[in-house]
Design a protein around this motif. Structure first.
Motif, PDB file in Angstrom:
ATOM      1  N   SER A 147       0.849  -1.192   0.000  1.00  0.00           N
ATOM      2  CA  SER A 147       0.000   0.000   0.000  1.00  0.00           C
ATOM      3  C   SER A 147       0.883   1.240   0.000  1.00  0.00           C
ATOM      4  O   SER A 147       2.031   1.187   0.472  1.00  0.00           O
ATOM      5  CB  SER A 147      -0.925   0.023   1.226  1.00  0.00           C
ATOM      6  OG  SER A 147      -0.181   0.280   2.408  1.00  0.00           O
ATOM      7  N   GLN A 148       0.335   2.330  -0.520  1.00  0.00           N
ATOM      8  CA  GLN A 148       1.093   3.577  -0.510  1.00  0.00           C
ATOM      9  C   GLN A 148       1.331   4.041   0.924  1.00  0.00           C
ATOM     10  O   GLN A 148       2.405   4.563   1.243  1.00  0.00           O
ATOM     11  CB  GLN A 148       0.352   4.665  -1.300  1.00  0.00           C
ATOM     12  CG  GLN A 148       1.131   5.970  -1.342  1.00  0.00           C
ATOM     13  CD  GLN A 148       0.462   7.065  -2.148  1.00  0.00           C
ATOM     14  OE1 GLN A 148       1.128   7.950  -2.657  1.00  0.00           O
ATOM     15  NE2 GLN A 148      -0.848   7.017  -2.263  1.00  0.00           N
ATOM     16  N   GLU A 149       0.352   3.841   1.796  1.00  0.00           N
ATOM     17  CA  GLU A 149       0.472   4.293   3.179  1.00  0.00           C
ATOM     18  C   GLU A 149       1.646   3.615   3.885  1.00  0.00           C
ATOM     19  O   GLU A 149       2.411   4.256   4.612  1.00  0.00           O
ATOM     20  CB  GLU A 149      -0.833   4.012   3.940  1.00  0.00           C
ATOM     21  CG  GLU A 149      -2.019   4.847   3.492  1.00  0.00           C
ATOM     22  CD  GLU A 149      -2.566   4.423   2.123  1.00  0.00           C
ATOM     23  OE1 GLU A 149      -3.204   5.252   1.457  1.00  0.00           O
ATOM     24  OE2 GLU A 149      -2.319   3.253   1.716  1.00  0.00           O
ATOM     25  N   ARG A 150       1.795   2.311   3.666  1.00  0.00           N
ATOM     26  CA  ARG A 150       2.907   1.590   4.297  1.00  0.00           C
ATOM     27  C   ARG A 150       4.247   2.060   3.724  1.00  0.00           C
ATOM     28  O   ARG A 150       5.238   2.192   4.444  1.00  0.00           O
ATOM     29  CB  ARG A 150       2.742   0.083   4.082  1.00  0.00           C
ATOM     30  CG  ARG A 150       3.687  -0.770   4.916  1.00  0.00           C
ATOM     31  CD  ARG A 150       3.342  -2.235   4.749  1.00  0.00           C
ATOM     32  NE  ARG A 150       1.963  -2.492   5.162  1.00  0.00           N
ATOM     33  CZ  ARG A 150       1.231  -3.509   4.735  1.00  0.00           C
ATOM     34  NH1 ARG A 150       1.737  -4.372   3.868  1.00  0.00           N
ATOM     35  NH2 ARG A 150      -0.002  -3.679   5.186  1.00  0.00           N
ATOM     36  N   PHE A 151       4.261   2.317   2.428  1.00  0.00           N
ATOM     37  CA  PHE A 151       5.495   2.796   1.803  1.00  0.00           C
ATOM     38  C   PHE A 151       5.869   4.183   2.338  1.00  0.00           C
ATOM     39  O   PHE A 151       7.051   4.467   2.571  1.00  0.00           O
ATOM     40  CB  PHE A 151       5.319   2.852   0.287  1.00  0.00           C
ATOM     41  CG  PHE A 151       6.583   3.227  -0.453  1.00  0.00           C
ATOM     42  CD1 PHE A 151       7.559   2.280  -0.719  1.00  0.00           C
ATOM     43  CD2 PHE A 151       6.796   4.536  -0.872  1.00  0.00           C
ATOM     44  CE1 PHE A 151       8.723   2.619  -1.398  1.00  0.00           C
ATOM     45  CE2 PHE A 151       7.954   4.883  -1.549  1.00  0.00           C
ATOM     46  CZ  PHE A 151       8.922   3.920  -1.811  1.00  0.00           C
TER      47      PHE A 151
END
Length: 300
Positions: A147-151
């Motif tokens: 996910s973008q959030e985790r990245f």
């Protein structure tokens, strides 16, 4: 009587200095104050020369939106987690539905991607950094971390590790005005990113292309190959204004510069042009100084 005259003289000098403050940007931290650099009159900037040191920092140090300059950190994290050797294309990245659907978003910098197409990582990095594809940046974030959030969490952890204390990332592409940083912080990141030979090669490209597409996509950094410029990244937006991280090589020394907040609240096109113009003036001045008789570099 002499005391009165001394006080009057001090008052006149102080008044004269203050009256000119609006016309000249404040510059601090200069190691070589004699370097004749045309510091931008708005926003903030910082320049350093390998083996010489800082040439100074202008403007205030408050964090500001950096737009697509964000992609320098995106690429840096990707290459640390998926290192490539020079000439290596790397693993295949599959274009998902989201990235394909975002190919033609209005008011965003994107590149045309077809769902299901498998593209090598090296080419994906080119598509993100050269024509500044926002959809590619977000795709790489999902590919790496799910996910973008985790990245983004990884981006911020990397920023902390590098000592970028005034930086906060909220997305992988820079489309969010909530992603903020400062010129000194981005200078610190640029120094680390330019150590990677694959990153250096990608940001030095004047163009790239989508696989199976005959169209070429030009680099947004039009300073390439002028005044020794070999990279790095532009970024622009209405709130962010024009932003530029640039690298040049003069007499074998790496020069790094950052310019943020040019022509804010205009248009992204006008803002990017302003940042590139400021970068052209700064890179030309540094080159002239380092090649001139007052250069701090050893005589050739």
């Amino acid at each position: 009587m002499r005391c009165v005259l001394a006080y009057l003289l001090a008052f006149v000098l102080l008044t004269g200095l203050l009256s000119g403050c609006g016309a000249v940007p404040s510059v601090s931290g200069a190691v070589f104050s004699g370097a004749p650099l045309p510091w931008p009159t708005e926003g903030q900037a910082a320049v350093t020369v390998e083996g010489v040191g800082s040439l100074g920092v202008s403007g205030d140090r408050r964090p500001v939106p950096i737009a697509s300059v964000t992609k320098v950190m995106t690429a840096y994290v990707i290459l640390r987690r998926h290192p490539l050797r020079p000439g290596e294309d790397g693993p295949l990245v599959t274009v998902d539905h989201t990235a394909a659907n975002e190919s033609y978003l209005p008011r965003e910098s994107t590149v045309p991607l077809r769902e299901g197409r498998r593209v090598r990582l090296r080419r994906m990095l080119e598509l993100m950094l050269v024509p500044s594809g926002n959809n590619v940046a977000r795709l790489l974030a999902r590919w790496d971390s799910g996910s973008q959030e985790r990245f983004v969490g990884r981006m911020n952890a990397t920023a902390r590790r590098l000592g970028m204390t005034a930086t906060k990332y909220t997305g992988a592409s820079g489309n969010e005005d909530s992603t903020v940083s400062t010129a000194p912080d981005q200078l610190r990141l640029a120094r680390e990113a330019m150590r990677d030979p694959v990153f250096r090669a990608v940001v030095a490209r004047t163009e790239t292309a989508v696989p199976d597409d005959t169209r070429t996509l030009a680099n947004t950094n039009t300073l390439l190959n002028r005044h020794g410029v070999i990279g790095v990244k532009t970024g622009s937006g209405t709130a962010a204004g024009g932003n530029l991280v640039w690298a040049s090589r003069v007499r074998g020394r790496l020069v790094l510069g950052v310019i943020l907040g040019q022509a804010t609240n205009t248009t992204p096109v006008a803002a990017k042009a302003a940042a590139l113009d400021a970068g052209a003036q700064m890179s030309a001045a540094v080159e002239q100084w380092l090649l001139g008789p007052d250069s701090p570099l050893p005589a050739r």
